[in-house]
Scaffold this active site. Structure first.
Site, mmCIF file in Angstrom:
data_model
loop_
_atom_site.group_PDB
_atom_site.id
_atom_site.type_symbol
_atom_site.label_atom_id
_atom_site.label_comp_id
_atom_site.label_asym_id
_atom_site.label_seq_id
_atom_site.Cartn_x
_atom_site.Cartn_y
_atom_site.Cartn_z
ATOM 1 N N ARG A 127 -24.805 -2.135 19.422
ATOM 2 C CA ARG A 127 -24.253 -2.369 18.082
ATOM 3 C C ARG A 127 -23.239 -1.295 17.706
ATOM 4 O O ARG A 127 -22.327 -1.540 16.932
ATOM 5 C CB ARG A 127 -25.398 -2.472 17.072
ATOM 6 C CG ARG A 127 -26.237 -1.226 16.970
ATOM 7 C CD ARG A 127 -27.581 -1.463 16.311
ATOM 8 N NE ARG A 127 -28.536 -2.129 17.200
ATOM 9 C CZ ARG A 127 -29.772 -2.462 16.847
ATOM 10 N NH1 ARG A 127 -30.204 -2.226 15.619
ATOM 11 N NH2 ARG A 127 -30.582 -3.044 17.720
ATOM 12 N N LYS A 170 -35.212 4.757 28.275
ATOM 13 C CA LYS A 170 -36.061 3.596 28.504
ATOM 14 C C LYS A 170 -37.151 3.920 29.520
ATOM 15 O O LYS A 170 -36.957 4.803 30.361
ATOM 16 C CB LYS A 170 -35.206 2.436 29.071
ATOM 17 C CG LYS A 170 -34.280 1.776 28.091
ATOM 18 C CD LYS A 170 -33.526 0.618 28.755
ATOM 19 C CE LYS A 170 -32.573 -0.046 27.793
ATOM 20 N NZ LYS A 170 -33.236 -0.767 26.687
HETATM 21 N N1 BES Z 1 -29.581 -3.541 26.212
HETATM 22 C C1 BES Z 1 -30.682 -3.474 25.339
HETATM 23 C C2 BES Z 1 -31.256 -4.837 24.974
HETATM 24 C C3 BES Z 1 -31.891 -5.617 26.083
HETATM 25 C C4 BES Z 1 -33.253 -5.609 26.224
HETATM 26 C C5 BES Z 1 -31.131 -6.372 26.919
HETATM 27 C C6 BES Z 1 -33.848 -6.346 27.214
HETATM 28 C C7 BES Z 1 -31.717 -7.101 27.928
HETATM 29 C C8 BES Z 1 -33.080 -7.097 28.061
HETATM 30 C C9 BES Z 1 -30.300 -2.774 24.026
HETATM 31 O O1 BES Z 1 -29.288 -1.838 24.113
HETATM 32 C C10 BES Z 1 -31.510 -2.086 23.540
HETATM 33 O O2 BES Z 1 -31.963 -1.198 24.203
HETATM 34 N N2 BES Z 1 -32.024 -2.514 22.406
HETATM 35 C C11 BES Z 1 -33.206 -1.959 21.843
HETATM 36 C C12 BES Z 1 -32.981 -1.771 20.367
HETATM 37 C C13 BES Z 1 -34.054 -0.960 19.681
HETATM 38 C C14 BES Z 1 -33.963 0.476 20.146
HETATM 39 C C15 BES Z 1 -33.845 -1.049 18.205
HETATM 40 C C16 BES Z 1 -34.340 -2.957 22.083
HETATM 41 O O3 BES Z 1 -34.116 -4.156 21.994
HETATM 42 O O4 BES Z 1 -35.438 -2.504 22.395
HETATM 43 ZN ZN ZN Z 2 -30.027 0.081 24.663
#
Ligand code: BES
Ligand code: ZN
Ligand code: ZN
Length: 480
Positions: free
Chosen positions: A334, A260
């Site tokens: 997931r 990230k």
């Molecule tokens: N933990 C994150 C989702 C999230 C985002 C929680 C913002 C709280 C605040 C999750 O694991 C994630 O990173 N999801 C990605 C999925 C994508 C790579 C398909 C996302 O939402 O960007």
């Molecule tokens: Zn994630």
């Protein structure tokens, strides 16, 4: 906070401060408010503090704006009590009472007042070493007519709100203090204290069950994973119902190799909020004793990049046998939930509700006010929605059309773990549905609602503890 109920005229209550709701457009004659006419409008959460009001035993009267009476529900009562407590706590007031308005004195209002008081008293200051705000010592709900259902209501409010604050404190723990093993230890402690069964599967046990989707996420971290089970089994429970609560327990989500951006990454300690809500809900369920069996399943991992980390392009076989191409290691929630859902099914759950900070896309869709609710079963969706309404935690139903599954096609495995740019919250839910299979299942995406970026008059900045109240309500209201 000591919670009590008193049955007497509010003027006579012994407290350092007495909270009195004041409604918009309803001229208030009690407690000196009339003399401030024009200044006290009754607008929601407007606070006016008076000292030494004649005829009132309490040293202070806090006139708390309640808004329009026709819009005043238990939710408004909860926020009012919460904002009033925060107002008084800032002034170090320790013994507080709240006069229920006679027009709004049903048990649900008493419960909401107690919940609000306890939730308002929460501050995420565990690690501050200087002067901390002193906790409010006691909160008394004052009513003019006594009724036994009020005693039960304030007890219920106390148990639920304490569980919610427990969840908030757990969510706020930084990832260096709360690892997957730490979550397991917390669950064990809750189990010991409130009489639940607790079981924790380690890496080898999960490997033996074929949980390669979960283990793939865990392999980049030095912290070992854990799959926590907390079980509530009342005697005489109907044999046809076994509710499974499945909570995402990523103690830190760096994104893994699909790392990230650094900005805001510190917030990803709250990626275990779903798991913490499940533990919090079980803490309350153990005390409130619903009629049905409930088991929580919390897959706990840390998602880190590292020499052993899972790579984009890796293919893993989940416990269910389905193969997954991991296109993006940041879509890890997931993956761990897939195996936890299969495991919950294998343990005999008849209905599944998972809770997860799953996607940024749900925040785009619904902002920070409503959680996204997905369900493969209309009956279960209605139960969750109705519990969420009663609990005052807002959700919104989202779609799950079959053909969204096309977005998850992989050239090399049964499924891809990401669905492309569009409809990200829906494709994440569709992915989970593949693992819930034919078990009635609901999914609550709390990425936008589990954390508050800026404090509100009624809530501290940080973890909100959503949707603990909904989960508890769901179990309590279940009529099998
Ligand atoms: N933990 C994150 C989702 C999230 C985002 C929680 C913002 C709280 C605040 C999750 O694991 C994630 O990173 N999801 C990605 C999925 C994508 C790579 C398909 C996302 O939402 O960007
Ligand atoms: Zn994630
Ligand atoms: Zn995540």
């Amino acid at each position: 906070m000591k919670i009590s109920l008193e049955f007497q005229p509010a003027e006579r209550v012994d407290a350092e401060a007495l909270i009195v709701p004041v409604f918009e457009g309803r001229p208030e004659t009690r407690f000196g408010a009339a003399s401030l006419a024009g200044e006290v409008t009754g607008k929601a959460l407007e606070m006016t503090l008076l000292h030494h009001v004649s005829g009132v035993s309490a040293a202070r009267v806090l006139l708390a704006g309640a808004g329009k009476p026709e819009k005043f529900t238990a939710s408004e009562q909860r926020s009012l009590a919460s904002a009033a407590i925060r107002h008084l706590k800032a002034k170090s007031v320790a013994r507080v009472a709240l006069a229920l308005d006679p027009a709004f004195a049903a048990p649900e209002f008493a419960q909401a007042a107690v919940e609000g008081a306890i939730l308002g008293d929460f501050d995420p200051d565990t690690y501050k070493t200087g002067e901390k705000k002193k906790a409010v010592e006691s909160f008394t709900v004052v009513v003019t007519a006594h009724d036994e259902s009020l005693d039960r209501a304030i007890e219920r409010g106390r148990i639920v709100a304490e569980a919610q604050n427990y969840t908030r404190a757990l969510v706020n723990e930084p990832a260096n203090k709360l690892t997957p093993s730490g979550v397991a230890a917390a669950a064990r402690q809750v189990a010991a204290e409130y009489g639940l069964e607790c079981q924790v599967l380690d890496r080898e046990e999960m490997a033996a069950l074929g949980m390669r989707a979960l283990l793939g996420v865990a392999q980049g971290s030095a912290e070992p994973p854990a799959l926590v089970t907390l079980r509530y089994q009342p005697s005489g429970a109907p044999s046809g119902v076994h509710l499974g609560l499945v909570g995402k327990g990523v103690t830190f989500d760096s994104g893994g190799i699909s790392i990230k951006p650094g900005d805001g990454m510190e917030k990803m300690k709250y990626d275990m909020a779903g798991g913490a809500s499940a533990i919090g809900a079980m803490r309350a369920i153990a005390q409130l004793k619903p009629a049905i069996a409930v088991t929580a399943f919390i897959p706990c991992v840390e998602n880190m990049p590292g020499g052993r980390a899972q790579r984009p392009g890796d293919i893993v076989a989940a416990m269910s046998g389905k193969t997954i191409e991991v296109i993006n290691t940041d879509a890890e929630g997931r993956l761990i939930l897939a195996d936890a859902l299969s495991y919950a099914r294998s343990r005999g759950c008849t209905h599944l509700v998972d809770v997860a900070t799953l996607t940024g896309a749900i925040v785009i869709a619904l902002g920070h006010l409503r959680a996204g609710l997905f369900s493969s079963d209309d009956g279960l969706r209605d139960r969750v929605l109705s519990a969420s309404r009663s609990a005052g935690e807002r959700m919104w139903p989202m779609p799950l059309d079959e053909d969204y599954k096309d977005y998850l096609k992989s050239a090399f495995a049964d499924l891809s773990n990401v669905g492309g740019r569009w409809g990200g919250a829906v494709t994440a839910a569709i992915f989970l549905k593949e693992f819930a299979e034919d078990t009635p299942w609901a999914h609550i995406d709390i990425a936008g609602t589990a954390w508050l970026d800026d404090e509100k008059p009624h809530l501290a900045k940080g973890p909100t503890g959503l949707p603990v109240r909904t989960l508890v309500r769901l179990a309590l209201d279940w009529e099998a």
